[in-house]
Motif scaffolding. Structure first.
Motif, short mmCIF file in Angstrom:
data_model
loop_
_atom_site.label_atom_id
_atom_site.label_comp_id
_atom_site.label_asym_id
_atom_site.label_seq_id
_atom_site.Cartn_x
_atom_site.Cartn_y
_atom_site.Cartn_z
N ARG A 19 0.85 -1.19 0.00
CA ARG A 19 0.00 0.00 0.00
C ARG A 19 0.88 1.24 0.00
O ARG A 19 0.61 2.23 -0.67
CB ARG A 19 -0.92 0.01 1.23
N THR A 32 -4.91 3.72 -4.91
CA THR A 32 -5.85 3.21 -3.91
C THR A 32 -7.27 3.47 -4.40
O THR A 32 -7.60 4.60 -4.76
CB THR A 32 -5.61 3.93 -2.56
N THR A 33 -8.07 2.42 -4.41
CA THR A 33 -9.45 2.56 -4.86
C THR A 33 -10.38 2.67 -3.66
O THR A 33 -9.94 2.68 -2.51
CB THR A 33 -9.86 1.38 -5.76
N GLY A 34 -11.68 2.74 -3.93
CA GLY A 34 -12.67 3.05 -2.91
C GLY A 34 -13.22 1.90 -2.11
O GLY A 34 -14.25 2.05 -1.44
N GLN A 49 -16.54 6.49 -3.08
CA GLN A 49 -15.31 5.77 -3.39
C GLN A 49 -14.10 6.67 -3.15
O GLN A 49 -13.10 6.23 -2.59
CB GLN A 49 -15.32 5.28 -4.84
N CYS A 50 -14.21 7.92 -3.54
CA CYS A 50 -13.13 8.88 -3.32
C CYS A 50 -12.85 9.04 -1.82
O CYS A 50 -11.70 9.00 -1.38
CB CYS A 50 -13.51 10.22 -3.96
N ASN A 52 -13.54 6.90 0.61
CA ASN A 52 -12.92 5.67 1.13
C ASN A 52 -11.45 5.59 0.76
O ASN A 52 -10.61 5.22 1.59
CB ASN A 52 -13.63 4.44 0.58
N ALA A 53 -11.13 5.91 -0.50
CA ALA A 53 -9.73 5.85 -0.94
C ALA A 53 -8.87 6.80 -0.12
O ALA A 53 -7.77 6.43 0.32
CB ALA A 53 -9.63 6.19 -2.43
N THR A 56 -8.24 5.38 3.34
CA THR A 56 -7.23 4.32 3.30
C THR A 56 -5.83 4.93 3.18
O THR A 56 -4.89 4.51 3.84
CB THR A 56 -7.50 3.36 2.13
N GLU A 117 -9.21 5.94 -8.65
CA GLU A 117 -8.02 5.42 -7.98
C GLU A 117 -7.15 6.64 -7.67
O GLU A 117 -7.03 7.55 -8.49
CB GLU A 117 -7.28 4.45 -8.89
#
Length: 126
Positions: A19, A32-34, A49-50, A52-53, A56, A117
């Motif tokens: 990662r 990194t995706t969502g 998704q944005c 969440n990414a 992370t 991503e």
């Protein structure tokens, strides 16, 4: 010295990447995706998704000893450029004051449900 950081995503092991990699004062965070990696679910909404990414990414930076404030470069990759404006409020909330160098690209992503991503580079604080 090089240190590897993992989120436990099954993609990391299957594909063979980390990662994040910490090296010579820099933190390189992989695309990194969502996904919500706790449940391996992907929201349908690109803004979610944005969000969440970026969460992370923030966790990986924290583990590396950095924060979003240390990000100097960000790349956004979306299959559909028309989805990009929906992400602006999310990216502005995170990077509005930090203002790293940024690029948005359009490209196909690994899975059809992936709508964004994000990849960042950060400098460890001194």
């Amino acid at each position: 010295m090089r240190r590897l950081i993992s989120t436990g995503s099954p993609f990391e092991r299957s594909i063979g990447y980390s990662r994040a990699v910490v090296s010579d004062g820099w933190v390189f965070v992989a695309g990194t995706t969502g996904y919500d990696y706790a449940t391996m679910t992907m929201p349908e909404d690109v803004a979610e998704q944005c969000r969440n990414a970026l969460a992370t990414i923030a966790a990986a930076l924290d583990e590396a000893g950095a924060s979003m404030a240390d990000v100097v470069r960000v790349r956004y990759i979306l299959p559909d450029a028309a989805d990009w404006p929906a992400c602006w409020p999310v990216t502005s909330d995170v990077f509005g004051e930090i203002r790293p160098a940024a690029t948005m690209l359009t490209a196909g992503l690994q899975e059809p449900e992936m709508k964004i991503e994000i990849e960042v580079t950060a400098r460890l604080p001194v």
